[in-house]
Design a protein around this motif. Structure first.
Motif, mmCIF file in Angstrom:
data_model
loop_
_atom_site.group_PDB
_atom_site.id
_atom_site.type_symbol
_atom_site.label_atom_id
_atom_site.label_comp_id
_atom_site.label_asym_id
_atom_site.label_seq_id
_atom_site.Cartn_x
_atom_site.Cartn_y
_atom_site.Cartn_z
ATOM 1 N N ILE A 52 -15.805 25.372 21.536
ATOM 2 C CA ILE A 52 -16.916 24.648 20.922
ATOM 3 C C ILE A 52 -17.093 23.284 21.590
ATOM 4 O O ILE A 52 -18.217 22.878 21.899
ATOM 5 C CB ILE A 52 -16.698 24.494 19.399
ATOM 6 N N THR A 78 -20.359 22.276 23.728
ATOM 7 C CA THR A 78 -21.123 21.094 23.305
ATOM 8 C C THR A 78 -21.335 20.147 24.487
ATOM 9 O O THR A 78 -22.445 19.639 24.699
ATOM 10 C CB THR A 78 -20.408 20.376 22.147
ATOM 11 N N ALA A 118 -13.697 31.077 14.828
ATOM 12 C CA ALA A 118 -12.642 30.167 14.380
ATOM 13 C C ALA A 118 -12.428 30.255 12.877
ATOM 14 O O ALA A 118 -11.304 30.074 12.397
ATOM 15 C CB ALA A 118 -12.993 28.738 14.791
ATOM 16 N N ALA A 119 -13.493 30.549 12.150
ATOM 17 C CA ALA A 119 -13.400 30.660 10.684
ATOM 18 C C ALA A 119 -12.850 32.005 10.232
ATOM 19 O O ALA A 119 -12.632 32.215 9.041
ATOM 20 C CB ALA A 119 -14.780 30.421 10.065
ATOM 21 N N ILE A 141 -22.079 28.276 20.200
ATOM 22 C CA ILE A 141 -21.283 27.363 19.375
ATOM 23 C C ILE A 141 -21.160 27.918 17.961
ATOM 24 O O ILE A 141 -20.068 27.935 17.379
ATOM 25 C CB ILE A 141 -21.891 25.948 19.390
ATOM 26 N N ILE A 142 -22.252 28.393 17.414
ATOM 27 C CA ILE A 142 -22.213 29.009 16.073
ATOM 28 C C ILE A 142 -21.296 30.227 16.079
ATOM 29 O O ILE A 142 -20.478 30.417 15.174
ATOM 30 C CB ILE A 142 -23.634 29.359 15.595
ATOM 31 N N ARG A 166 -8.219 31.534 17.512
ATOM 32 C CA ARG A 166 -9.135 30.751 16.664
ATOM 33 C C ARG A 166 -9.117 29.294 17.106
ATOM 34 O O ARG A 166 -10.156 28.651 17.171
ATOM 35 C CB ARG A 166 -8.745 30.865 15.194
ATOM 36 N N SER A 209 -11.089 29.018 20.186
ATOM 37 C CA SER A 209 -12.524 28.990 19.885
ATOM 38 C C SER A 209 -12.979 27.573 19.548
ATOM 39 O O SER A 209 -14.087 27.174 19.908
ATOM 40 C CB SER A 209 -12.863 29.942 18.735
ATOM 41 N N LEU A 210 -12.132 26.809 18.881
ATOM 42 C CA LEU A 210 -12.472 25.407 18.598
ATOM 43 C C LEU A 210 -12.561 24.598 19.891
ATOM 44 O O LEU A 210 -13.447 23.748 20.044
ATOM 45 C CB LEU A 210 -11.462 24.791 17.641
ATOM 46 N N GLN A 227 -18.758 30.805 18.089
ATOM 47 C CA GLN A 227 -17.367 30.354 18.175
ATOM 48 C C GLN A 227 -16.884 29.770 16.841
ATOM 49 O O GLN A 227 -15.717 29.944 16.477
ATOM 50 C CB GLN A 227 -17.202 29.331 19.305
ATOM 51 N N LEU A 228 -17.776 29.091 16.130
ATOM 52 C CA LEU A 228 -17.420 28.593 14.788
ATOM 53 C C LEU A 228 -17.083 29.753 13.854
ATOM 54 O O LEU A 228 -16.117 29.681 13.087
ATOM 55 C CB LEU A 228 -18.575 27.785 14.195
#
Length: 129
Positions: free
Chosen positions: A56, A60, A26-27, A19-20, A49, A52-53, A22-23
């Motif tokens: 996430i 999750t 995305a950033a 998750i980190i 991107r 990737s969200l 992918q964050l």
């Protein structure tokens, strides 16, 4: 602590790391060689991107499902939905492992294949419990 609980915790830690990751993708961090087939260098294009969200959200839900199936978070191990979800994610991560193995990106093969394989093992252990 039983085997399913340990496997669920390991899976959730691996999923948190993804998750980190992918964050960061995305950033716009320059980690594209490790994801989405390694077809891009540097940062991902905008459409990936956004993907990737979405990833996430999926990751999750996977973490919650595996922890719930192991009885570590609500709704608990008795939920039929969580049982099915964990098997679905076991299949998803199996497919992910295969895709990582055949990736053209050496970085993705080296880093992501063992992570996704570990997730398969954890999800199967929890699903069978």
């Amino acid at each position: 602590m039983n085997t399913a609980e340990i496997a669920a915790i390991i899976a959730s830690v691996l999923l948190a790391a993804l998750i980190i990751f992918q964050l960061l993708l995305a950033a716009g961090f320059p980690l594209a060689a490790y994801a989405w087939g390694g077809q891009y260098e540097g940062a991902l294009p905008t459409n990936l991107r956004w993907a990737s969200l979405v990833a996430i959200a999926i990751l999750t839900f996977a973490a919650w499902a595996v922890l719930a199936r192991a009885g570590l978070v609500p709704p608990g191990a008795a939920s039929r939905v969580m049982s099915i979800a964990v098997w679905v994610f076991a299949g998803y991560f199996t497919l992910n492992t295969v895709m990582n193995l055949i990736s053209k990106s050496p970085s993705e093969r080296l880093v992501m294949t063992p992570i996704s394989l570990a997730l398969v093992i954890c999800f199967v252990i929890v699903a069978r419990s």
